[in-house]
Structure formats: C-alpha cells, structure tokens
Design a protein around this motif. Sequence first.
Motif, PDB file in Angstrom:
ATOM      1  N   PHE A   2      -6.916  -2.807  15.456  1.00  0.00           N
ATOM      2  CA  PHE A   2      -5.738  -3.378  14.824  1.00  0.00           C
ATOM      3  C   PHE A   2      -4.709  -3.725  15.904  1.00  0.00           C
ATOM      4  N   THR A   3      -3.617  -4.369  15.481  1.00  0.00           N
ATOM      5  CA  THR A   3      -2.585  -4.773  16.429  1.00  0.00           C
ATOM      6  C   THR A   3      -1.219  -4.195  16.113  1.00  0.00           C
ATOM      7  N   GLY A   4      -1.070  -3.571  14.957  1.00  0.00           N
ATOM      8  CA  GLY A   4       0.231  -3.018  14.576  1.00  0.00           C
ATOM      9  C   GLY A   4       1.171  -4.038  13.970  1.00  0.00           C
ATOM     10  N   ILE A   5       0.642  -5.209  13.605  1.00  0.00           N
ATOM     11  CA  ILE A   5       1.444  -6.232  12.936  1.00  0.00           C
ATOM     12  C   ILE A   5       1.120  -6.165  11.438  1.00  0.00           C
ATOM     13  N   ILE A   6       2.054  -5.696  10.653  1.00  0.00           N
ATOM     14  CA  ILE A   6       1.830  -5.477   9.221  1.00  0.00           C
ATOM     15  C   ILE A   6       1.754  -6.820   8.509  1.00  0.00           C
ATOM     16  N   GLU A   7       0.741  -6.981   7.645  1.00  0.00           N
ATOM     17  CA  GLU A   7       0.581  -8.261   6.962  1.00  0.00           C
ATOM     18  C   GLU A   7       0.917  -8.210   5.482  1.00  0.00           C
ATOM     19  N   SER A   8       0.965  -7.014   4.891  1.00  0.00           N
ATOM     20  CA  SER A   8       1.238  -6.934   3.459  1.00  0.00           C
ATOM     21  C   SER A   8       1.569  -5.496   3.089  1.00  0.00           C
ATOM     22  N   GLU A 164      12.556  -5.238   6.352  1.00  0.00           N
ATOM     23  CA  GLU A 164      12.243  -5.765   5.023  1.00  0.00           C
ATOM     24  C   GLU A 164      10.750  -5.837   4.756  1.00  0.00           C
ATOM     25  N   HIS A 165       9.953  -6.185   5.785  1.00  0.00           N
ATOM     26  CA  HIS A 165       8.529  -6.465   5.578  1.00  0.00           C
ATOM     27  C   HIS A 165       7.605  -5.298   5.914  1.00  0.00           C
ATOM     28  N   THR A 166       8.174  -4.144   6.199  1.00  0.00           N
ATOM     29  CA  THR A 166       7.398  -2.902   6.319  1.00  0.00           C
ATOM     30  C   THR A 166       8.089  -1.858   5.447  1.00  0.00           C
ATOM     31  N   ASN A 167       7.491  -0.666   5.371  1.00  0.00           N
ATOM     32  CA  ASN A 167       8.133   0.348   4.530  1.00  0.00           C
ATOM     33  C   ASN A 167       9.215   1.141   5.256  1.00  0.00           C
ATOM     34  N   PHE A 168       9.716   0.611   6.381  1.00  0.00           N
ATOM     35  CA  PHE A 168      10.864   1.253   7.030  1.00  0.00           C
ATOM     36  C   PHE A 168      12.081   1.290   6.105  1.00  0.00           C
ATOM     37  N   HIS A 169      12.199   0.305   5.212  1.00  0.00           N
ATOM     38  CA  HIS A 169      13.358   0.301   4.313  1.00  0.00           C
ATOM     39  C   HIS A 169      13.303   1.435   3.288  1.00  0.00           C
ATOM     40  N   GLN A 170      12.146   2.097   3.164  1.00  0.00           N
ATOM     41  CA  GLN A 170      12.022   3.238   2.258  1.00  0.00           C
ATOM     42  C   GLN A 170      12.225   4.576   2.965  1.00  0.00           C
ATOM     43  N   LEU A 171      12.160   4.589   4.283  1.00  0.00           N
ATOM     44  CA  LEU A 171      12.211   5.845   5.014  1.00  0.00           C
ATOM     45  C   LEU A 171      13.593   6.480   4.953  1.00  0.00           C
TER      46      LEU A 171
END
Length: 198
Positions: A2-8, A164-171
């Motif tokens: 993997f590359t660590g670039i979140i796609e979904s 916005e596009h990863t779950n960091f906004h939930q942490l």
Amino acid sequence: MFTGIIESFGVIQNITKEGSNVHFDLESEICSELKIDQSVAHDGVCLTVVRTDPKAYRVTAIDETIQKTNLSAWEVGKKVNLERCMPANGRFDGHIVQGHVDQTGVVKNIKDQDGSWIFDLEFDPATGNVTVEKGSITINGTSLTCFNSGPGRFSVAIIPYTFEHTNFHQLQVGDKVNLEFDIVGKYIQRILRGYPQP
C-alpha cells in the motif's frame, strides 16, 4: 503493498464473533469493485475480503490482529479508512506501507491551527519502534510526516483535505490508533541492533 493514500471510507454495518475470529461487514463506495480474496487496508490493517454484495462486503480478523490493533474498539457506525493494494503500474504517492500494524498509539492532544490541525501522539517505546524528524509514519493507514519526534512520542500536521477525507475528523484525545513505522527505518534499526538475519 500500500502507499498510505486513503481512497474511500468504509462504514461498519455489523460485527459478528465466530470463535476467536471477528467478522466485520462494511458499506463503501468501492463495494462493487471489490473481489473475494482481495487485500484491503482498513485503518492500516491489511484484511482479506471474504464476501461481497453490491452494497456491502465482509472481512475477517483473527485474534492476534484484534489484540495488536485498534480493531477491538471498532463499533457499528464507525468510519474506517480504506486503501486497496497499489497496482503495479500505479503512481507511488505516499510511502511503502505493508498493512502490518506494528503497535497502537494514543492521541494525546489535538490543536486547531485555524486551517490545519496538529495531533500529538504517544506510543510505548519499549517495543523498540522509533520515529525520526521529517520521517514517514502511517496512522490508521494514512501516510504522514513526523515532527517533534522523541522517545515514544511524535506529532503530525493534518491539512483540511486529509482531515475531511480520512477518519482524522472523528479522532478525539485518548483514542487508540494503528501505527506502522517506516519499513526502511525498521530494517536499519534491526541491523544496528545486530539481530540475526534469516
């Protein structure tokens, strides 16, 4: 790989225990593209797709995975960062990520920087894992750059797009996250410590 670039995102719809294994059923925009036996990183944990339908799919985690990652804290409704394996002819936009979580860390502080966020994290340094200033780290499957590195601690800066596009906004402070340390650093550390090579 993997590359660590979140796609979904995947959203957990159901959690089922079967013996020491745990099945997770998730809904995602990429469901229709997934196939049985395909490897997908979930918050940085490489899991195999074992069942698919147009709206959901299932992955199974063994007990060792549950114990060494934050999967034990997953609940129905949680957003999970998803990344499929990198295609052989794809662009390499992040860093080398295996989907093998080394250990968990804890969010100790979140600072709003009026346009970005600083996350301070801590981990148990007794495992021997280290970060280096401006080195790579994977947090919940997301490729990031460390700073303020020290024994058992480091920080990362999160831009609005990543927030916005990863779950960091939930942490939140106190949350457990999956950490995969840079593979090059792990090999160098192993050599310097004189570990026998297979």
